[in-house]
Design an enzyme around this catalytic site. Structure first.
Site: not given
Ligand code: IVH
Length: 671
Positions: A81, A111, A113, A134, A410, A425
């Site tokens: 397509l 619709e 795909k 295919r 911690c 930290c």
């Protein structure tokens, strides 16, 4: 009733129950009752092999091996397509179609795909005969043995359907079946599939249909051709297929729709652009088709694709999903990274439920609130990132996300240094993820390459309080390692051997392994070049450091403060006692070409070399290193604990097995 009549009756009933269960989603008998009927049929079929039928409901479980798939020419080419990504191009397409069809009164079928693998099903005499992939569009592989195992596909057409029929559709994995497949693979130690489309394609080509049956593929039909009962419109063909028991995109849920104008098409596309994230299956767009067959024929096709249809592709890399919470990860340097936890969403074939948000500034810039719908983008990085918030969808009274004040692990108060974006930290000494992170960095393949110790082992050792720094790993010794629960003799030997091998890892990689902030592999190399021993580096002034290529003020500061820390000085002393390389090796003068033209695969742990070290040695002497054993391999250079698959493969290909000692003798090594 003769046995054949009963077989025939059971087959009809079971086909119908399959359709009700898998296609209509309205089962009319219990699973147990279904199993009972299926068992009865199976028993009758094995008592009467003369009535065997490849399209019997008993054949759904697969069976038998296919060596080569038969190549068969398509009755009509399987075209592709034309794609478009914008509404402007859509307008042009609609305009062109009006011109070609010589009318503006076109009806469009839009619709979803489906993102899977195209299939062409051939029915003759009312039963499934072939299922062609295919291929090159002109001919494909007949994979019917595998396709028969797909539950939603009718094996026998119901009364009223044409006897000869071609149905085209897409074979896919529903997300839940894909996840189950990957969960099974990972529990069996196999690699997971990267995305559902590749998994579907690989599965269709499998030789063992029993395995295909277990993987649970699905199909959605999107086209039908019949000379006996020609369809006047695409939508009519879809209605007929649904009636004959084929799974088609349900119109009631807008998986397909009939549209009368470009405006209606755009409305449909806009709807699915966001809603498709919630679909149970991967889609990559919407297919728009002229509905009436006679108009399609008038418009014709180009060499590659029909002029009456087009694929509108969604932008695949983004999705919008709610933010659930923000968690904070602590890195080996103490840097805190906020991570967004999201409602799971599919982006280009993988499920995403975490995204990084970099730092506090980013949270403030996005003005993140809990429950916000956030746009997530998957770029080149492994972890996707949040790019924007959809303010229109912010829930009422949503709470603003504020950055954590304390370390999640911690509890220490977090710090943010002047001019830096990240929080830290500061509890380097006892914050567990920092300790684990530093040790994991140290043993990493590109650092000390201590592959006899895994991350889980590091976690356990740190949790037990046995190990706080890399030097503790060397201190453990044979007794220490053997005390570790579930650590068998073999594991102890591996750990010790790879620690021993690490003592010859070159100075520049040791520098990298120390985990000094901002000192990556490249900077470590430059430092090793500029300071031939670690004492010189430790004593270097900021000015000395700034003279090294690639070293700027930030890196220089990080290096001087690292060496100034008494804990680090103590660590260096202990590592030196264990024999690690803290000075540049004399340049190697022993290069040769004795291994010229020979190809090696290296496996296992060595006594005199690290894994990378032995590879360097091979190359220094003119040999080549390959990663896997093939017929071109000359030698398998085998250390302690060679992988069994490599061993078997080498044996079957007749590759010569070489021990470390033989190798050392060959290159004349005395190290
Ligand atoms: S119609 C003439 N409808 O997309 C081609 N194709 O590039 C007619 N696909 O390989 C195809 N969902 O396998 C059509 N609802 C749908 C589809 C669909 C997925 C695939 C198809 C084809 C590719 C087109």
């Amino acid at each position: 009733m003769t046995p054949f009549e009963r077989i025939d009756q059971l087959r009809r009933e079971l086909h119908e129950h399959n359709r009700r269960y898998y296609v209509a989603d309205q089962p009319s008998i219990s699973d147990a009752e279904f199993d009972r009927l299926l068992r009865e049929l199976r028993d009758l079929e094995s008592a009467h092999p003369e009535y065997a039928d490849p399209n019997s409901p008993t054949q759904r479980v697969g069976g038998g091996l296919v060596k080569n798939f038969e190549q068969v020419a398509h009755r009509r080419p399987m075209l592709s397509l034309a794609n478009t990504y914008s509404f402007d191009e859509l307008d042009e397409f609609v305009q062109r179609a009006h011109d070609l069809a010589a009318t503006t009164a076109l009806e469009w079928s839009a619709e979803l795909k489906f993102d899977g693998v195209a299939i062409s099903l051939w029915y003759a005499g009312g039963t499934l005969q072939r299922a062609l992939t295919r291929g090159d569009g002109i001919q494909g592989d007949d994979v019917v043995a595998n396709v028969r195992t797909i539950q939603g596909i009718p094996l026998v057409l119901p009364p009223g359907a044409p006897h000869d029929l071609e149905v085209r559709g897409e074979i896919v994995f529903l997300h839940r079946d894909f996840e189950a497949l990957n969960a099974r693979r990972s529990s069996e130690g196999q690699d997971e599939f990267a995305n559902p489309r590749n998994a579907a394609s690989g599965t269709l080509k499998m030789q063992d249909s029993t395995e295909v049956a277990q993987r649970r593929l699905s199909m959605f039909a999107y086209g039908a051709y019949s000379d006996e009962q020609p369809f006047a419109a695409h939508s009519q063909a879809m209605d007929a297929l649904a009636q004959w028991g084929f799974p088609v995109a349900p119109r009631a849920e807008r998986w397909s729709a009939l549209c009368r104008s470009a405006a209606e098409l755009k409305d449909y596309l806009t709807y699915w652009d966001s809603e498709r994230q919630r679909l149970p299956v991967a889609t990559d767009g919407v297919v728009i088709k002229v509905d009436r067959v006679e108009q399609q024929q008038r418009m014709g096709m180009t060499a590659k694709s029909p002029r009456w249809a087009m694929a509108y592709k969604f932008n695949a890399e983004q999705a919008c999903t709610p933010l659930r919470e923000v968690i904070y990860q602590v890195g080996r340097t103490g840097a805190i990274t906020p991570v967004a936890v999201l409602d799971p969403v599919w982006i280009s074939g993988t499920q995403v439920q975490r995204a990084s948000v970099h730092n506090a500034d980013q949270i403030a810039k996005l003005d993140l609130h809990f429950g916000d719908w956030v746009w997530v983008e998957k770029g080149g990085e492994i972890i996707p990132k949040i790019t924007a918030v959809d303010l229109a969808r912010r829930p009422n009274a949503a709470l603003r996300v504020t950055f954590a004040t304390n370390c999640p692990d911690c509890g220490t108060l977090l710090e943010r240094r002047d001019g830096e974006a990240q929080h830290f930290c500061p509890n380097r000494g006892t914050c567990p993820p920092q300790i684990k992170g530093r040790i994991e960095h140290f043993i990493h393949r590109r650092a000390m390459d201590i592959d006899g110790i895994g991350t889980e082992t590091v976690d356990r050792l740190v949790d037990l309080g046995w190990v706080h720094t890399p030097a503790d790993l060397y201190d453990l010794g044979p007794e220490g390692w053997s005390r570790l629960d579930k650590f068998k003799e073999k594991s102890v030997a591996n750990a010790l051997a790879s620690l021993e091998a690490s003592t010859i890892v070159p100075y520049e990689r040791v520098l990298f392994a120390l985990g000094i902030r901002h000192v990556g592999e490249t900077v470590a190399k430059k430092l090793a070049k500029a300071f031939d021993r670690i004492e010189a580096l430790a004593a270097a002034s900021t000015e000395d450091l700034l003279n090294v290529p690639d070293v700027g003020p930030q890196i220089a500061e990080s290096i001087t403060s690292w060496f100034a820390d008494p804990a680090n000085q103590d660590e260096l002393r202990r590592l030196a006692e264990h024999g690690l390389q803290f000075e540049r090796a004399a340049p190697t003068s022993d290069a040769s070409d004795v291994l010229q033209g020979k190809s090696f695969v290296v496996s296992g742990v060595f006594t005199h070399f690290s894994r990378d070290g032995i590879k360097d040695a091979i190359e220094q002497h003119g040999g080549r290193v390959a990663s896997s054993v093939s017929s071109k391999t000359n030698y398998l250079l085998a250390g302690e604990g060679v992988g069994p698959s490599k061993r078997a493969k080498a044996e079957s290909l007749g590759v010569t097995w070489l021990t470390e000692e033989e190798f050392r003798a060959w290159i004349g090594s005395t190290n």
